[in-house]
Design a protein around this motif. Sequence first.
Motif, PDB file in Angstrom:
ATOM      1  N   THR A 161       0.857  -1.188   0.000  1.00 35.56           N
ATOM      2  CA  THR A 161       0.000   0.000   0.000  1.00 35.56           C
ATOM      3  C   THR A 161       0.895   1.240   0.000  1.00 35.56           C
ATOM      4  O   THR A 161       2.073   1.165   0.369  1.00 35.56           O
ATOM      5  CB  THR A 161      -0.883   0.033   1.257  1.00 35.56           C
ATOM      6  N   GLU A 171       0.851   3.530   2.099  1.00 35.28           N
ATOM      7  CA  GLU A 171       1.261   3.753   3.484  1.00 35.28           C
ATOM      8  C   GLU A 171       2.469   2.892   3.850  1.00 35.28           C
ATOM      9  O   GLU A 171       3.398   3.362   4.522  1.00 35.28           O
ATOM     10  CB  GLU A 171       0.098   3.473   4.446  1.00 35.28           C
ATOM     11  N   GLN A 172       2.465   1.639   3.422  1.00 37.83           N
ATOM     12  CA  GLN A 172       3.607   0.755   3.677  1.00 37.83           C
ATOM     13  C   GLN A 172       4.864   1.293   2.999  1.00 37.83           C
ATOM     14  O   GLN A 172       5.945   1.291   3.579  1.00 37.83           O
ATOM     15  CB  GLN A 172       3.329  -0.658   3.166  1.00 37.83           C
TER      16      GLN A 172
END
Length: 137
Positions: A53, A55-56
Amino acid sequence: MRTTTALITVSLLATLTACSGESPTEAKPSAPPSLTAEQRASVLAAAGIPATTPEQEAAFVAELNTIDRDIAHGKADKAASRGRTQCQTIHNWPKDEAKQAALARQRFTSPTHPEGRTLATAQKINAAAHKHLCPDF
């Protein structure tokens, strides 16, 4: 002269097209195979490339920047891509930390480190990739 050459070229193309035996309505390009997002993620996971993602990826790049800002050198997308590839290395050689580190050393180059990273930095990169991008490997 150019007009004559152009007319000859157009004439030859028309002749070749007429000889093909297929009318334009018969010749249909094949559609590329399409996968659902779930199928694509499954194929990538089987190959050891995690479906990450944003975010990751941001967390991974942030950790790289705490190790040394030059690792990502302002190219977050490139660093995240290299991180996913490093996850493939971790996946393919789960017990061979020396190989994982050797490939991280080579993979995470930059303009100021064209020869690669130190062993200690490569080990930190592996830990960051494992933590943020591929914790299941």
